[in-house]
Write a protein that holds these residues in place. Structure first.
Motif, mmCIF file in Angstrom:
data_model
loop_
_atom_site.group_PDB
_atom_site.id
_atom_site.type_symbol
_atom_site.label_atom_id
_atom_site.label_comp_id
_atom_site.label_asym_id
_atom_site.label_seq_id
_atom_site.Cartn_x
_atom_site.Cartn_y
_atom_site.Cartn_z
ATOM 1 N N ILE A 1 -13.540 22.286 23.695
ATOM 2 C CA ILE A 1 -12.787 21.172 23.126
ATOM 3 C C ILE A 1 -12.360 20.204 24.223
ATOM 4 N N THR A 2 -12.042 20.738 25.411
ATOM 5 C CA THR A 2 -11.657 19.880 26.535
ATOM 6 C C THR A 2 -12.799 18.937 26.910
ATOM 7 N N LEU A 3 -14.022 19.468 26.961
ATOM 8 C CA LEU A 3 -15.173 18.631 27.307
ATOM 9 C C LEU A 3 -15.478 17.619 26.206
ATOM 10 N N ILE A 4 -15.233 18.001 24.955
ATOM 11 C CA ILE A 4 -15.432 17.056 23.853
ATOM 12 C C ILE A 4 -14.454 15.889 23.993
ATOM 13 N N GLY B 1 -16.176 15.651 35.167
ATOM 14 C CA GLY B 1 -15.676 16.273 33.954
ATOM 15 C C GLY B 1 -15.584 17.786 34.066
ATOM 16 N N ILE B 2 -16.586 18.404 34.673
ATOM 17 C CA ILE B 2 -16.572 19.856 34.845
ATOM 18 C C ILE B 2 -15.491 20.260 35.838
ATOM 19 N N VAL B 3 -15.361 19.499 36.928
ATOM 20 C CA VAL B 3 -14.322 19.792 37.926
ATOM 21 C C VAL B 3 -12.943 19.716 37.272
ATOM 22 N N MET B 4 -12.697 18.657 36.511
ATOM 23 C CA MET B 4 -11.399 18.500 35.851
ATOM 24 C C MET B 4 -11.173 19.602 34.829
ATOM 25 N N CYS B 5 -12.220 19.987 34.126
ATOM 26 C CA CYS B 5 -12.104 21.028 33.109
ATOM 27 C C CYS B 5 -11.679 22.356 33.732
ATOM 28 N N GLY C 1 -21.598 22.588 32.017
ATOM 29 C CA GLY C 1 -20.536 23.589 32.037
ATOM 30 C C GLY C 1 -20.999 25.019 31.920
ATOM 31 N N VAL C 2 -22.276 25.229 31.597
ATOM 32 C CA VAL C 2 -22.776 26.589 31.375
ATOM 33 C C VAL C 2 -22.674 27.441 32.639
ATOM 34 N N LEU C 3 -23.306 27.001 33.727
ATOM 35 C CA LEU C 3 -23.367 27.808 34.944
ATOM 36 C C LEU C 3 -21.984 28.024 35.570
ATOM 37 N N PRO C 4 -21.134 26.982 35.721
ATOM 38 C CA PRO C 4 -19.795 27.237 36.259
ATOM 39 C C PRO C 4 -19.006 28.247 35.431
#
Length: 428
Positions: free
Chosen positions: A156-159, A360-364, A176-179
């Motif tokens: 939901i955060t990425l959405i 976005g991934i870093v912030m997530c 976001g899959v691999l992280p």
């Protein structure tokens, strides 16, 4: 100075118990008027609020919330933990590893930190306690597993980030899959180390027949993330369509496979979903006018100008962003932080040529740390309410997991192959 006053007003109102949506709306209007805005133009408030929530991307949120609510009564978490227990229980930290593995799968269904922690916690705590695990450590492990919810897609955060930045949801999900998986494996490694150090009991290896029976019990639940993620990555449906399909699938599981879902449960589940959706959308709506106010006061432009004139490399800027998000996460809810910081951090990163998807991934990841850090750590409260353990006792045991998350956020920030690079491989 204006940005500092806005932030101080938001924090003060939140501490006073004012809801996030009302806080952001009040702070936005007050800032707009203080900056000399025309009161007659406040008609822009409902216009901006409506425009913020009218995007197709955000339509997936109610469906993912519905799926999480259906899962909570559908018995899915029990079968997932049971399968993990028979496969991993004979290792050091086997039960804690099983809880984290089940959280990974749950994260790929619900996208919510609290839903993951609550769903697994209700099942795993009892068995871990019987096996001799210290309850604060068990609670911290399950809380950390729940923190994977906002990272592993569908998130939901990425959405929300996609809706705020007009970034592709699928690109963010792929990145976001691999992280998320790496973080889950790192959590398993840490829990195994702590279990070995404290001598927590290992179970006897289960025969293959028991493992096969547990797999068959969990099979239909394990298909859920395949449907959601595989369908999106394969191009069969969008994130919104995937959420709708998955909700129907989880409902069917509850009715016909686990048989724990009854028709009489549906009105309550639907109403809870409506309430949750209204709360989330109200916050997002007020963020629309908040972004307009920031642009009106030229705060993002002035911030970018100041930082680019004082920093000549993206490295200290990204480290500063991570540090700010981690500190804010101790005092504010992740959605509010995202809505406040995205209008400033995204243009700032763009000015240095930094990839918006990677940011976005870093912030997530950085925001997910907030569910494990007091005084506002959501998952700490979830586990404390479930078990009766003291919140600070759980928080102390969660320190190792917090350190791992900070290190991963930094790693993802400077190794693009872990996020956007991997997304590129999936897209080929």
């Amino acid at each position: 100075m204006t940005m500092f006053l806005i932030f101080a007003a938001v924090v003060l109102l939140l501490f006073l118990g004012v809801t996030t949506a009302v806080t952001m709306g009040f702070a936005s209007i007050a800032t707009y008027l203080a900056a000399g805005g025309d009161m007659a133009r406040l008609f822009l408030v409902p216009q901006r609020m409506f425009a913020q929530v009218s995007g197709i991307t955000l339509m997936s949120i109610p469906f993912f919330l519905l799926m999480g609510n259906l899962m909570s009564v559908g018995g899915i978490s029990r079968s997932l933990f049971g399968f993990g227990r028979v496969c991993l229980g004979h290792r050091w930290g086997g039960l804690s590893n099983a809880a984290i593995a089940a959280s990974i799968v749950m994260a790929a269904m619900s996208g919510s930190a609290a839903a993951c922690a609550a769903g697994i916690g209700m099942i795993a705590i009892g068995e871990m306690t019987k096996a001799g695990y210290a309850r604060p450590f068990s609670c911290a492990t399950i809380a950390a597993g729940g923190a994977l919810g906002p990272i592993i897609p569908p998130s939901i955060t990425l959405i929300l980030y996609a809706g705020l930045t007009s970034t592709s949801v699928n690109a963010l999900f792929e990145a976001g899959v691999l992280p998320g998986l790496l973080l889950g494996l790192a959590f398993m490694g840490w829990s195994s180390y702590v279990s070995w150090k404290n001598g927590y009991a290992k179970a006897d290896p289960e025969p293959m027949s028991v493992r096969w029976a547990a797999f068959k019990d969990a099979f239909w639940a394990l298909l859920t993330p395949v449907i959601v993620i595989g369908g999106m990555f394969g191009g069969y449906f969008t994130a919104t369509e995937a959420a709708a399909v998955a909700s129907l699938y989880v409902m069917a599981l509850g009715f016909f496979v686990t048989k724990t879902l009854k028709v009489k449960d549906l009105p309550r589940i639907f109403w809870e979903t409506v309430e949750q959706t209204a709360k989330v959308m109200f916050v997002i709506a007020t963020a629309g006018f908040f972004q307009y106010v920031l642009l009106y006061t030229r705060i993002p432009q002035e911030t970018i100008s100041f930082i680019t004139s004082n920093f000549h490399s993206i490295t200290p800027v990204i480290l500063m962003i991570i540090a700010i998000l981690v500190v804010m996460g101790c005092f504010m809810e992740g959605t509010a932080i995202l809505l406040i910081t995205v209008p400033i951090f995204v243009p700032l990163a763009k000015s240095f040529g930094y990839d918006v998807t990677q940011l976005g991934i870093v912030m997530c990841v950085a925001l997910a740390i907030g569910v494990l850090t007091p005084p506002v750590g959501l998952n700490l409260y979830v586990m404390s309410s479930i078990t009766g353990e003291k919140l600070m006792a759980i928080a102390r045991e969660a320190v190792g997991y917090v350190v791992i998350m900070i290190l991963l956020a930094v790693l993802v920030a400077f190794v693009p192959e872990l996020s956007v690079g991997f997304a590129g491989l999936l897209g080929e």
